[in-house]
Design a protein around this motif. Sequence first.
Motif, PDB file in Angstrom:
ATOM      1  N   LYS A  48     -22.625  49.809   0.883  1.00 42.55           N
ATOM      2  CA  LYS A  48     -23.176  49.027  -0.491  1.00 42.55           C
ATOM      3  C   LYS A  48     -23.215  50.023  -1.752  1.00 42.55           C
ATOM      4  CE  LYS A  48     -27.182  46.707  -2.483  1.00 42.55           C
ATOM      5  NZ  LYS A  48     -26.590  45.563  -3.080  1.00 42.55           N
ATOM      6  N   GLU A  49     -23.736  51.185  -1.599  1.00 37.23           N
ATOM      7  CA  GLU A  49     -23.875  52.065  -2.886  1.00 37.23           C
ATOM      8  C   GLU A  49     -22.650  52.346  -3.536  1.00 37.23           C
ATOM      9  OE1 GLU A  49     -26.165  55.459  -1.790  1.00 37.23           O
ATOM     10  OE2 GLU A  49     -24.895  56.504  -3.017  1.00 37.23           O
ATOM     11  N   LEU A  50     -21.624  52.777  -2.496  1.00 38.83           N
ATOM     12  CA  LEU A  50     -20.450  53.226  -2.722  1.00 38.83           C
ATOM     13  C   LEU A  50     -19.325  52.095  -3.259  1.00 38.83           C
ATOM     14  CD1 LEU A  50     -20.043  55.896   0.004  1.00 38.83           C
ATOM     15  CD2 LEU A  50     -20.477  56.330  -2.477  1.00 38.83           C
ATOM     16  N   ALA A  51     -19.467  50.963  -2.383  1.00 34.71           N
ATOM     17  CA  ALA A  51     -18.670  49.891  -2.800  1.00 34.71           C
ATOM     18  C   ALA A  51     -18.738  49.484  -4.113  1.00 34.71           C
ATOM     19  CB  ALA A  51     -18.796  48.951  -1.991  1.00 34.71           C
ATOM     20  N   GLU A  52     -20.079  49.366  -4.415  1.00 35.38           N
ATOM     21  CA  GLU A  52     -20.505  48.942  -6.068  1.00 35.38           C
ATOM     22  C   GLU A  52     -20.350  49.836  -7.119  1.00 35.38           C
ATOM     23  OE1 GLU A  52     -24.456  47.409  -5.451  1.00 35.38           O
ATOM     24  OE2 GLU A  52     -24.033  45.841  -4.431  1.00 35.38           O
ATOM     25  N   GLN A  53     -20.083  51.279  -6.695  1.00 33.26           N
ATOM     26  CA  GLN A  53     -19.979  52.179  -7.698  1.00 33.26           C
ATOM     27  C   GLN A  53     -18.650  52.251  -8.009  1.00 33.26           C
ATOM     28  OE1 GLN A  53     -21.507  55.806  -6.337  1.00 33.26           O
ATOM     29  NE2 GLN A  53     -19.937  56.929  -7.528  1.00 33.26           N
ATOM     30  N   TYR A  54     -17.676  52.310  -6.939  1.00 33.13           N
ATOM     31  CA  TYR A  54     -16.260  52.426  -7.076  1.00 33.13           C
ATOM     32  C   TYR A  54     -15.517  51.095  -7.701  1.00 33.13           C
ATOM     33  CZ  TYR A  54     -16.844  56.631  -4.174  1.00 33.13           C
ATOM     34  OH  TYR A  54     -17.289  57.858  -3.453  1.00 33.13           O
ATOM     35  N   THR A  55     -16.062  50.131  -7.505  1.00 35.89           N
ATOM     36  CA  THR A  55     -15.657  49.006  -8.122  1.00 35.89           C
ATOM     37  C   THR A  55     -16.245  48.555  -9.355  1.00 35.89           C
ATOM     38  OG1 THR A  55     -17.176  47.532  -7.054  1.00 35.89           O
ATOM     39  CG2 THR A  55     -14.970  47.876  -5.710  1.00 35.89           C
ATOM     40  N   GLY A  56     -17.049  49.337  -9.863  1.00 36.34           N
ATOM     41  CA  GLY A  56     -17.436  49.154 -11.069  1.00 36.34           C
ATOM     42  C   GLY A  56     -18.267  47.991 -11.278  1.00 36.34           C
ATOM     43  N   GLY A  57     -18.723  47.667 -10.038  1.00 35.99           N
ATOM     44  CA  GLY A  57     -19.650  46.364 -10.277  1.00 35.99           C
ATOM     45  C   GLY A  57     -18.925  45.266 -10.072  1.00 35.99           C
ATOM     46  N   LYS A  58     -17.597  45.578 -10.008  1.00 34.02           N
ATOM     47  CA  LYS A  58     -16.631  43.862  -9.507  1.00 34.02           C
ATOM     48  C   LYS A  58     -17.051  43.329  -8.131  1.00 34.02           C
ATOM     49  CE  LYS A  58     -12.428  45.506 -11.625  1.00 34.02           C
ATOM     50  NZ  LYS A  58     -11.039  45.891 -11.266  1.00 34.02           N
ATOM     51  N   TRP A 245      -9.917  39.885   3.229  1.00 31.80           N
ATOM     52  CA  TRP A 245      -9.914  41.182   2.886  1.00 31.80           C
ATOM     53  C   TRP A 245      -8.228  41.069   2.205  1.00 31.80           C
ATOM     54  CZ3 TRP A 245     -12.384  45.453   2.244  1.00 31.80           C
ATOM     55  CH2 TRP A 245     -11.713  46.508   2.541  1.00 31.80           C
ATOM     56  N   LYS A 246      -7.398  40.369   2.834  1.00 32.42           N
ATOM     57  CA  LYS A 246      -6.187  40.311   2.141  1.00 32.42           C
ATOM     58  C   LYS A 246      -6.143  39.823   1.073  1.00 32.42           C
ATOM     59  CE  LYS A 246      -3.384  41.712   6.242  1.00 32.42           C
ATOM     60  NZ  LYS A 246      -3.174  41.357   7.509  1.00 32.42           N
ATOM     61  N   GLY A 247      -7.013  38.902   0.744  1.00 33.96           N
ATOM     62  CA  GLY A 247      -6.892  38.020  -0.471  1.00 33.96           C
ATOM     63  C   GLY A 247      -7.491  38.878  -1.623  1.00 33.96           C
ATOM     64  N   LEU A 248      -8.051  40.075  -1.524  1.00 33.85           N
ATOM     65  CA  LEU A 248      -8.919  40.902  -2.353  1.00 33.85           C
ATOM     66  C   LEU A 248      -7.667  41.549  -3.446  1.00 33.85           C
ATOM     67  CD1 LEU A 248     -11.403  42.947  -0.611  1.00 33.85           C
ATOM     68  CD2 LEU A 248     -11.839  41.216  -2.233  1.00 33.85           C
ATOM     69  N   PRO A 249      -7.780  41.680  -4.674  1.00 36.93           N
ATOM     70  CA  PRO A 249      -6.671  42.405  -5.363  1.00 36.93           C
ATOM     71  C   PRO A 249      -6.673  43.688  -4.839  1.00 36.93           C
ATOM     72  CG  PRO A 249      -8.777  41.391  -7.006  1.00 36.93           C
ATOM     73  CD  PRO A 249      -8.967  41.150  -5.379  1.00 36.93           C
ATOM     74  N   GLU A 250      -5.569  44.272  -5.061  1.00 37.23           N
ATOM     75  CA  GLU A 250      -5.200  45.478  -4.330  1.00 37.23           C
ATOM     76  C   GLU A 250      -6.165  46.656  -4.624  1.00 37.23           C
ATOM     77  OE1 GLU A 250      -1.011  46.364  -4.448  1.00 37.23           O
ATOM     78  OE2 GLU A 250      -1.439  48.199  -3.106  1.00 37.23           O
ATOM     79  N   ASP A 251      -6.227  46.876  -6.166  1.00 30.96           N
ATOM     80  CA  ASP A 251      -7.238  47.989  -6.652  1.00 30.96           C
ATOM     81  C   ASP A 251      -8.704  47.820  -5.880  1.00 30.96           C
ATOM     82  OD1 ASP A 251      -7.601  45.500  -8.210  1.00 30.96           O
ATOM     83  OD2 ASP A 251      -8.390  46.881  -9.839  1.00 30.96           O
ATOM     84  N   VAL A 252      -9.096  46.536  -5.895  1.00 31.13           N
ATOM     85  CA  VAL A 252     -10.455  46.467  -5.266  1.00 31.13           C
ATOM     86  C   VAL A 252     -10.379  46.929  -3.713  1.00 31.13           C
ATOM     87  CG1 VAL A 252     -12.350  44.812  -4.555  1.00 31.13           C
ATOM     88  CG2 VAL A 252     -11.135  44.685  -7.041  1.00 31.13           C
ATOM     89  N   ARG A 253      -9.290  46.317  -3.236  1.00 30.95           N
ATOM     90  CA  ARG A 253      -9.408  46.778  -1.662  1.00 30.95           C
ATOM     91  C   ARG A 253      -9.364  48.336  -1.333  1.00 30.95           C
ATOM     92  NH1 ARG A 253      -5.790  43.213  -0.230  1.00 30.95           N
ATOM     93  NH2 ARG A 253      -4.035  44.603  -0.478  1.00 30.95           N
ATOM     94  N   ASN A 254      -8.504  48.908  -2.341  1.00 29.73           N
ATOM     95  CA  ASN A 254      -8.533  50.377  -2.087  1.00 29.73           C
ATOM     96  C   ASN A 254      -9.845  51.084  -2.584  1.00 29.73           C
ATOM     97  OD1 ASN A 254      -5.728  50.140  -1.706  1.00 29.73           O
ATOM     98  ND2 ASN A 254      -5.100  50.631  -3.698  1.00 29.73           N
ATOM     99  N   GLN A 255     -10.369  50.559  -3.554  1.00 30.98           N
ATOM    100  CA  GLN A 255     -11.615  51.122  -3.689  1.00 30.98           C
ATOM    101  C   GLN A 255     -12.655  50.986  -2.675  1.00 30.98           C
ATOM    102  OE1 GLN A 255     -11.983  48.727  -7.234  1.00 30.98           O
ATOM    103  NE2 GLN A 255     -11.006  50.520  -8.643  1.00 30.98           N
TER     104      GLN A 255
END
Length: 332
Positions: A48-58, A245-255
Amino acid sequence: MRTLIVAAALAAIALSTGPATAQSPIVIKFSHVVANDTPKGKGALKFKELAEQYTGGKVKVEVYPNSTLYKDKEEIEALQLGSVQMLAPSTAKFAPLGVKEFEALDLPWLFKDEATYAAAMKGEVGKWLFNKLEAKGVTGLAYWDNGFHMTSANRPLINPTDFQGLKIRISGSKIADRYFRDLGSIPQIMAFSEVYQALQTGVVDGCENTPSNYYTQKFFEVQKDITVSYHAHLQYAVIVNTKFWKGLPEDVRNQLTKAMDEATDYTNSIASKENEDALAAIKASGKTNLHYLTDEQKAAWQKAMQPTYKWAKSRVGGEVLDLLAKELHVAM
Ligand code: LMR
């Protein structure tokens, strides 16, 4: 005229997507059944912590521990329906999903130690199992460790005959069902959230689990004798709904993939220590008797459970057993 139409179309797009995306993050509901203070619980919070951080809150990750959202079987259904997006069930619980092959990982004394387990899952068999999930609309992202099972009852479990007639709670795997039957006990599948009460009221006589689960669920308070047998391994697969998962924008999925990789390294690096600490705390409580098997006693358990290996092929198929045998350099 053309410019006007284009401008109107652009304005319409801005209205329908612009402000909405800015204001509403993508929500990932992550449901699990254990306490926050366990390897899996801490791993989920780290993700949770890393996902929210890496996606800049997206992305916003909502973690629901301790079966607060769903129990074992329901959470898998909920994932397929898209009511939750992420889970980390024990791989012993995947048969209702139609993927019994994961149960091969529950074979008794399959992995010599933690290092052997970790190396094996990084190999071909780990990927092969994840491929099996795809047809079910589920994508496997990572394997999370939670160490080896102990087993317990209200009497010392030292020799195989001590299991005779005991009702033992298991989490779902038919392989576990089989090895407890080999010992003469009567296994019963039950949701994790119901185990404490079932032990307390005598609905079941005993169970198996890792030290961190015994400790955080207080099973040790309602079991007089625990054998530190470490007879089978408990691992989780972090899974997501594939369509989501596949429906996520690619940059978000990578983050999110980066966040998951790091949360996985973290979880797997703390699992052993978490379990050691939990075992020490159980011991210090003085509320139960801990028993350790001699080499001879362990050999007797292994011999008694051996029929499970022969039977396993009819349950999980030869392919996964061959892959494991290759990975572990053993004959099966
Ligand atoms: C169990 O049901 O015993 C375990 O799978 C719980 C867990 O997730 O560690």
